[in-house]
Design a protein around this motif. Sequence first.
Motif, PDB file in Angstrom:
ATOM      1  N   ILE A   5      11.270  47.018  14.058  1.00 48.90           N
ATOM      2  CA  ILE A   5      10.402  46.866  15.238  1.00 48.90           C
ATOM      3  C   ILE A   5      11.135  46.101  16.324  1.00 48.90           C
ATOM      4  N   ARG A   6      11.829  45.049  15.935  1.00 47.96           N
ATOM      5  CA  ARG A   6      12.580  44.256  16.911  1.00 47.96           C
ATOM      6  C   ARG A   6      13.670  45.110  17.570  1.00 47.96           C
ATOM      7  N   PHE A   7      14.371  45.906  16.779  1.00 49.15           N
ATOM      8  CA  PHE A   7      15.419  46.777  17.311  1.00 49.15           C
ATOM      9  C   PHE A   7      14.827  47.792  18.295  1.00 49.15           C
ATOM     10  N   ALA A   8      13.686  48.385  17.944  1.00 50.37           N
ATOM     11  CA  ALA A   8      13.025  49.359  18.821  1.00 50.37           C
ATOM     12  C   ALA A   8      12.585  48.688  20.125  1.00 50.37           C
ATOM     13  N   ALA A   9      12.072  47.479  20.005  1.00 54.92           N
ATOM     14  CA  ALA A   9      11.638  46.742  21.196  1.00 54.92           C
ATOM     15  C   ALA A   9      12.831  46.430  22.094  1.00 54.92           C
ATOM     16  N   GLN A  10      13.936  46.056  21.501  1.00 56.84           N
ATOM     17  CA  GLN A  10      15.142  45.768  22.277  1.00 56.84           C
ATOM     18  C   GLN A  10      15.635  47.012  23.011  1.00 56.84           C
ATOM     19  N   GLN A  11      15.537  48.162  22.372  1.00 57.28           N
ATOM     20  CA  GLN A  11      15.954  49.401  23.032  1.00 57.28           C
ATOM     21  C   GLN A  11      15.048  49.712  24.224  1.00 57.28           C
ATOM     22  N   LEU A  12      13.754  49.475  24.048  1.00 58.03           N
ATOM     23  CA  LEU A  12      12.826  49.688  25.164  1.00 58.03           C
ATOM     24  C   LEU A  12      13.108  48.719  26.311  1.00 58.03           C
ATOM     25  N   MET A  13      13.423  47.493  25.978  1.00 61.75           N
ATOM     26  CA  MET A  13      13.703  46.480  27.003  1.00 61.75           C
ATOM     27  C   MET A  13      15.013  46.760  27.733  1.00 61.75           C
ATOM     28  N   GLU A  14      15.951  47.398  27.070  1.00 61.79           N
ATOM     29  CA  GLU A  14      17.257  47.662  27.694  1.00 61.79           C
ATOM     30  C   GLU A  14      17.102  48.458  28.986  1.00 61.79           C
ATOM     31  N   GLY A  15      16.238  49.468  28.963  1.00 60.23           N
ATOM     32  CA  GLY A  15      16.004  50.257  30.176  1.00 60.23           C
ATOM     33  C   GLY A  15      15.408  49.419  31.290  1.00 60.23           C
ATOM     34  N   ARG A  16      14.514  48.526  30.941  1.00 58.48           N
ATOM     35  CA  ARG A  16      13.903  47.650  31.941  1.00 58.48           C
ATOM     36  C   ARG A  16      14.924  46.675  32.499  1.00 58.48           C
ATOM     37  N   LEU A  17      15.787  46.155  31.638  1.00 60.71           N
ATOM     38  CA  LEU A  17      16.808  45.221  32.097  1.00 60.71           C
ATOM     39  C   LEU A  17      17.819  45.910  33.015  1.00 60.71           C
ATOM     40  N   THR A  18      18.156  47.141  32.708  1.00 57.58           N
ATOM     41  CA  THR A  18      19.054  47.902  33.578  1.00 57.58           C
ATOM     42  C   THR A  18      18.440  48.069  34.962  1.00 57.58           C
ATOM     43  N   ALA A  19      17.142  48.355  34.995  1.00 58.11           N
ATOM     44  CA  ALA A  19      16.454  48.516  36.276  1.00 58.11           C
ATOM     45  C   ALA A  19      16.477  47.219  37.069  1.00 58.11           C
ATOM     46  N   ILE A  20      16.259  46.092  36.425  1.00 56.07           N
ATOM     47  CA  ILE A  20      16.242  44.812  37.135  1.00 56.07           C
ATOM     48  C   ILE A  20      17.649  44.445  37.607  1.00 56.07           C
ATOM     49  N   ASP A  21      18.665  44.825  36.832  1.00 57.57           N
ATOM     50  CA  ASP A  21      20.046  44.604  37.268  1.00 57.57           C
ATOM     51  C   ASP A  21      20.320  45.383  38.555  1.00 57.57           C
ATOM     52  N   ASP A  22      19.822  46.616  38.623  1.00 61.53           N
ATOM     53  CA  ASP A  22      20.003  47.437  39.820  1.00 61.53           C
ATOM     54  C   ASP A  22      19.294  46.818  41.022  1.00 61.53           C
ATOM     55  N   VAL A  23      18.077  46.330  40.816  1.00 57.71           N
ATOM     56  CA  VAL A  23      17.330  45.695  41.910  1.00 57.71           C
ATOM     57  C   VAL A  23      18.068  44.456  42.401  1.00 57.71           C
ATOM     58  N   ALA A  24      18.563  43.658  41.484  1.00 58.72           N
ATOM     59  CA  ALA A  24      19.289  42.445  41.858  1.00 58.72           C
ATOM     60  C   ALA A  24      20.553  42.779  42.649  1.00 58.72           C
ATOM     61  N   ALA A  25      21.264  43.812  42.234  1.00 54.50           N
ATOM     62  CA  ALA A  25      22.483  44.222  42.944  1.00 54.50           C
ATOM     63  C   ALA A  25      22.152  44.690  44.354  1.00 54.50           C
ATOM     64  N   GLU A  29      23.230  43.250  48.075  1.00 59.20           N
ATOM     65  CA  GLU A  29      23.805  44.088  49.133  1.00 59.20           C
ATOM     66  C   GLU A  29      23.043  43.915  50.446  1.00 59.20           C
ATOM     67  N   VAL A  30      21.728  43.860  50.374  1.00 62.34           N
ATOM     68  CA  VAL A  30      20.917  43.681  51.577  1.00 62.34           C
ATOM     69  C   VAL A  30      21.236  42.340  52.231  1.00 62.34           C
ATOM     70  N   GLY A  31      21.345  41.295  51.438  1.00 62.44           N
ATOM     71  CA  GLY A  31      21.690  39.978  51.971  1.00 62.44           C
ATOM     72  C   GLY A  31      23.053  39.975  52.650  1.00 62.44           C
ATOM     73  N   GLU A  32      24.006  40.636  52.021  1.00 57.94           N
ATOM     74  CA  GLU A  32      25.350  40.726  52.608  1.00 57.94           C
ATOM     75  C   GLU A  32      25.331  41.528  53.908  1.00 57.94           C
ATOM     76  N   ALA A  33      24.542  42.599  53.934  1.00 58.58           N
ATOM     77  CA  ALA A  33      24.443  43.413  55.146  1.00 58.58           C
ATOM     78  C   ALA A  33      23.796  42.623  56.282  1.00 58.58           C
ATOM     79  N   ARG A  34      22.775  41.828  55.958  1.00 56.75           N
ATOM     80  CA  ARG A  34      22.140  40.998  56.991  1.00 56.75           C
ATOM     81  C   ARG A  34      23.132  40.000  57.570  1.00 56.75           C
ATOM     82  N   THR A  35      23.910  39.381  56.699  1.00 58.57           N
ATOM     83  CA  THR A  35      24.914  38.423  57.156  1.00 58.57           C
ATOM     84  C   THR A  35      25.947  39.123  58.035  1.00 58.57           C
ATOM     85  N   ALA A  36      26.391  40.309  57.623  1.00 63.05           N
ATOM     86  CA  ALA A  36      27.366  41.063  58.416  1.00 63.05           C
ATOM     87  C   ALA A  36      26.784  41.451  59.767  1.00 63.05           C
TER      88      ALA A  36
END
Length: 95
Positions: A5-25, A29-36
């Motif tokens: 169950i823990r392994f299955a939950a971790q696999q489900l969370m991996e997709g969510r973590l990837t999405a949050i990594d993309d949002v953070a990136a 980029e937006v902050g850098e563009a504003r500064t530029a």
Amino acid sequence: MSEDIRFAAQQLMEGRLTAIDDVAAKAREVGEARTALETAERSYAAAYKAAQDAGWSDRELRQLSLPAPGRRAPGRPRKKVEAGTSAGPTAMSQD
């Protein structure tokens, strides 16, 4: 079984973590563009002032499609100013 169950939950969370990594990136980029943009606007203002000091008038620069710094291109109007702080016409005293 709890490990499965823990392994299955971790696999489900991996997709969510990837999405949050993309949002953070993208947020970074937006902050850098504003500064530029801010840097480019300051540089443009200095170059515009140098052109004026060299003898170019605002009218001539506009004819060359070079807007005065600090002015935004035509588009949607700005939000209305709150009541009491309007920059609209004021009553003038009569002589």
